[in-house]
Design a protein around this motif. Structure first.
Motif, mmCIF file in Angstrom:
data_model
loop_
_atom_site.group_PDB
_atom_site.id
_atom_site.type_symbol
_atom_site.label_atom_id
_atom_site.label_comp_id
_atom_site.label_asym_id
_atom_site.label_seq_id
_atom_site.Cartn_x
_atom_site.Cartn_y
_atom_site.Cartn_z
ATOM 1 N N UNK A 115 -1.497 6.077 -11.735
ATOM 2 C CA UNK A 115 -1.435 4.808 -11.005
ATOM 3 C C UNK A 115 -2.269 4.928 -9.744
ATOM 4 N N UNK A 116 -3.233 4.039 -9.618
ATOM 5 C CA UNK A 116 -4.160 4.115 -8.486
ATOM 6 C C UNK A 116 -3.478 3.723 -7.188
ATOM 7 N N UNK A 117 -3.568 4.593 -6.176
ATOM 8 C CA UNK A 117 -3.125 4.150 -4.846
ATOM 9 C C UNK A 117 -4.032 3.038 -4.304
ATOM 10 N N UNK A 118 -5.298 3.060 -4.727
ATOM 11 C CA UNK A 118 -6.217 1.998 -4.309
ATOM 12 C C UNK A 118 -5.713 0.670 -4.878
ATOM 13 N N UNK A 119 -5.607 -0.322 -4.042
ATOM 14 C CA UNK A 119 -5.073 -1.665 -4.328
ATOM 15 C C UNK A 119 -3.551 -1.708 -4.431
ATOM 16 N N UNK A 171 0.868 -9.382 -5.224
ATOM 17 C CA UNK A 171 -0.378 -9.954 -5.750
ATOM 18 C C UNK A 171 -0.946 -9.175 -6.921
ATOM 19 N N UNK A 172 -0.437 -7.979 -7.111
ATOM 20 C CA UNK A 172 -0.826 -7.170 -8.276
ATOM 21 C C UNK A 172 0.433 -6.609 -8.907
ATOM 22 N N UNK A 173 0.372 -6.410 -10.211
ATOM 23 C CA UNK A 173 1.437 -5.685 -10.900
ATOM 24 C C UNK A 173 1.031 -4.217 -10.949
ATOM 25 N N UNK A 174 2.010 -3.334 -10.832
ATOM 26 C CA UNK A 174 1.705 -1.911 -10.883
ATOM 27 C C UNK A 174 0.974 -1.554 -12.189
ATOM 28 N N UNK A 175 1.374 -2.201 -13.281
ATOM 29 C CA UNK A 175 0.757 -1.881 -14.583
ATOM 30 C C UNK A 175 -0.746 -2.156 -14.589
ATOM 31 N N UNK A 176 -1.187 -3.083 -13.732
ATOM 32 C CA UNK A 176 -2.629 -3.384 -13.660
ATOM 33 C C UNK A 176 -3.415 -2.269 -12.992
ATOM 34 N N UNK A 177 -2.710 -1.361 -12.338
ATOM 35 C CA UNK A 177 -3.372 -0.262 -11.638
ATOM 36 C C UNK A 177 -3.169 1.061 -12.362
ATOM 37 N N UNK A 178 -2.705 0.994 -13.615
ATOM 38 C CA UNK A 178 -2.447 2.206 -14.393
ATOM 39 C C UNK A 178 -3.629 2.560 -15.282
ATOM 40 N N UNK A 199 2.532 4.664 -8.177
ATOM 41 C CA UNK A 199 3.558 4.840 -9.195
ATOM 42 C C UNK A 199 4.880 4.205 -8.798
ATOM 43 N N UNK A 200 5.944 4.840 -9.250
ATOM 44 C CA UNK A 200 7.271 4.255 -9.150
ATOM 45 C C UNK A 200 7.694 3.911 -7.721
ATOM 46 N N UNK A 201 7.311 4.751 -6.760
ATOM 47 C CA UNK A 201 7.728 4.473 -5.377
ATOM 48 C C UNK A 201 7.163 3.153 -4.859
ATOM 49 N N UNK A 221 8.358 -2.289 -3.154
ATOM 50 C CA UNK A 221 8.213 -3.739 -3.377
ATOM 51 C C UNK A 221 9.596 -4.395 -3.424
ATOM 52 N N UNK A 222 10.520 -3.770 -4.155
ATOM 53 C CA UNK A 222 11.866 -4.343 -4.282
ATOM 54 C C UNK A 222 12.595 -4.316 -2.932
ATOM 55 N N UNK A 223 12.415 -3.230 -2.183
ATOM 56 C CA UNK A 223 13.055 -3.153 -0.859
ATOM 57 C C UNK A 223 12.537 -4.256 0.061
ATOM 58 N N UNK A 224 11.240 -4.494 0.004
ATOM 59 C CA UNK A 224 10.636 -5.500 0.885
ATOM 60 C C UNK A 224 11.097 -6.909 0.499
ATOM 61 N N UNK A 225 11.209 -7.130 -0.812
ATOM 62 C CA UNK A 225 11.699 -8.440 -1.274
ATOM 63 C C UNK A 225 13.119 -8.696 -0.781
ATOM 64 N N UNK A 226 13.874 -7.614 -0.584
ATOM 65 C CA UNK A 226 15.279 -7.757 -0.182
ATOM 66 C C UNK A 226 15.466 -7.823 1.337
ATOM 67 N N UNK A 227 14.379 -7.746 2.103
ATOM 68 C CA UNK A 227 14.490 -7.836 3.566
ATOM 69 C C UNK A 227 15.062 -9.210 3.937
ATOM 70 N N UNK A 228 16.080 -9.235 4.800
ATOM 71 C CA UNK A 228 16.631 -10.543 5.196
ATOM 72 C C UNK A 228 15.724 -11.255 6.202
#
Lengths: 130, 418
Positions: B71-75, B83-90, B158-160, B165-172
């Protein structure tokens, strides 16, 4: 096929020695390693080190200069045209990524890089026309 | 004669003329030269590809990599903003294996025997080599209290990245995202500032009153200062708080508190990028011989270790002082591959290599900036030196740069993995 082409070898070797004078300054830069040139498609002499220098363009312009994106292909461009373009970019002051990159290279290096791309048969999905 | 057969013939001719020493000295060896490349990121994948391409497949190349997908760290900061799915960077290694004939072995290297020129893999196999290329990327230094399962770095993709992303979505609303940046050198110099920008952009649009606090271990924004400073103080005024010279001392992982030289910062999402050092195989094999003991000193003509003959280190683990980033890792890999082929044939590496770095950074969902530099070998100091005139950045962020960013990244992905 090979036999058809072999008689041209002599002509290329003559061209090779002629091109060396053209690349005289490059000899200094490459540490005098021009004893190891390659002759590829279109009969262009590609001095030693040219491929490695040119490969630094592949990250953006595609492997062997054959672009697969909207960025220009460099494969098959004429050596003179590539040299002119790089020289023009070197002289420009506008903040452009390639203007900065061009400034990194000496004229001797630009000649080597241009010789390599001129030696590669054209291709890629994007082509540069100007 | 058609183009294909001419090319094929000329390629053969080019090899026999241009690299006379290559097939002859290879023929002297009982076996085809074997090169092992460890690590399938930008550096390792590029080295493996070009070793095969430039040797006309006369060298056997084994790529040792534990993961099936890179998984590319770039992008990857665009995954954080949605704006991107992780799978698009695999990227899988199938193309490298099939198109170039690279043997891809899914494993890791446990140990190196440099005297016998063998590596022992975690899967129990022992492989021999004439030349070994290590491209393991980075690993993180320990920070007291830091629990990586709770406090993410998301700095190796990768997974992190997905989890952050999920943590940021959950920010109040009115919540706080805190980012800790280590002292340089760290991977991808503009990356942390880019991350602060795209998360600020996301929060601005989705989380009323939420804030970004950037705790920078460096005395100032390390690169593209004008662009990022304008983003922090203008585009994201009132959202981003930038705090320089802030050294992270410890972390309360349960309470999400960063304990720093400037006091404690409590976060709803704490994102700690710890200080880096060379990958484990480099450190454990006595190759991290830089002054700090963190990186591998190499001869920049070949990337051969200055500590152990026959072992080359490229990408983020090497200590030439060039930036640690994917684009220039690809550049180093080509210099190394070319040198390894020359060394295998009994000749010397090219005496005047160049490398370059270029990267685009998203600043918002529609704009990006760029940074570029080239490096030249300096025979006097025997180091790679920045060519000052080549070092430059975009004047701010623009929408056209945002479009060009994807062309740049897709080209780099192609030159590396395809």
């Amino acid at each position: 096929m090979k036999h058809n082409k072999l008689p041209y070898l002599g002509a290329w070797l003559i061209g090779l020695s002629q091109s060396f004078s053209f690349n005289a300054t490059a000899a200094d830069y490459t540490g005098g390693q021009l004893s190891n040139p390659k002759i590829t498609a279109a009969g262009v002499v590609v001095p030693d080190g040219a491929r490695l220098l040119a490969s630094q363009c592949f990250q953006c312009h595609g492997t062997d200069g054959k672009s697969t994106t909207g960025i220009d292909s460099l494969a098959g461009e004429s050596q003179a045209e590539l040299i002119n373009e790089m020289r023009e970019m070197k002289a420009k002051t506008k903040a452009d990524l390639m203007h900065y990159q061009a400034k990194a290279y000496t004229d001797a290096q630009i000649q080597l890089i241009a010789a390599y791309f001129a030696s590669v048969s054209g291709g890629g999905t994007s082509h540069h026309d100007d | 004669m058609n183009d294909i057969s001419r090319r094929k013939f000329l390629k053969t001719l080019g090899l026999s003329l241009g690299a006379t020493a290559l097939p002859i000295s290879f023929a002297k060896a009982a076996l085809r030269p074997r090169v092992i490349v460890v690590g399938g990121g930008f550096a390792g994948a590029t080295a493996a590809k070009y070793l095969r391409l430039w040797s006309n497949n006369t060298v056997d190349v084994t790529l040792v990599e534990p993961n099936a997908v890179y998984y590319s760290p770039i992008l990857s900061n665009l995954v954080l903003s949605g704006q991107k799915q992780l799978s698009q960077l695999g990227f899988k290694y199938d193309t490298l294996a099939q198109k170039y004939g690279i043997t891809v072995t899914r494993s890791t290297v446990n140990s190196i025997n440099s005297a016998n020129r063998t590596v022992k893999l975690a899967n129990g196999k022992t492989l021999g080599y004439e030349r070994l290329i290590l491209a393991p990327g980075i690993q993180f230094k320990a920070i007291p209290g830091l629990d990586e399962t709770k406090i993410l770095h998301a700095w190796q993709s990768g997974n992190q990245v997905q989890q952050l992303r999920q943590q940021i979505q959950a920010i109040p609303n009115s919540g706080t995202y805190v980012l800790s940046i280590p002292k340089a050198p760290y991977r991808c110099p503009p990356g942390p500032y880019e991350r602060a920008c795209v998360i600020a952009d996301y929060l601005k649009r989705n989380k009323l009153g939420a804030k970004v606090i950037v705790l920078d271990g460096n005395p100032d924004i390390t690169v593209e200062r004008d662009t990022f400073n304008a983003a922090f103080t203008s585009t994201y005024a009132g959202i981003v708080e930038y705090v320089p010279n802030t050294i992270l001392q410890s972390v309360d992982s349960a309470k999400k508190v960063a304990i720093t030289s400037f006091g404690d910062y409590r976060a709803d999402v704490l994102n700690v990028i710890p200080p880096h050092q060379a990958g484990g195989i480099v450190l454990n094999s006595g190759l991290a011989n830089s002054s700090t003991g963190d990186w591998a000193n190499v001869n920049p003509l070949s990337y051969e270790s200055t500590a152990v003959k026959g072992i080359h280190i490229i990408g983020d683990s090497q200590g030439t002082g060039q930036p640690k980033a994917g684009h220039i890792a690809n550049a180093e890999a080509k210099v190394c591959a070319d040198a390894v082929l020359r060394l295998l044939s009994g000749s010397q590496p090219f005496a005047a290599p160049m490398t370059n770095s270029a990267c685009y950074s998203p600043i918002s969902a529609t704009t990006a900036s760029w940074l570029t530099a080239a490096f030249a070998y300096d025979p006097a100091s025997q180091t790679m030196q920045l060519v000052p005139a080549s070092y430059g950045a975009s004047s701010g962020a623009s929408t056209s740069n945002y479009r060009k960013m994807f062309e740049w990244a897709n080209s780099l992905f192609g030159d590396t993995f395809a």
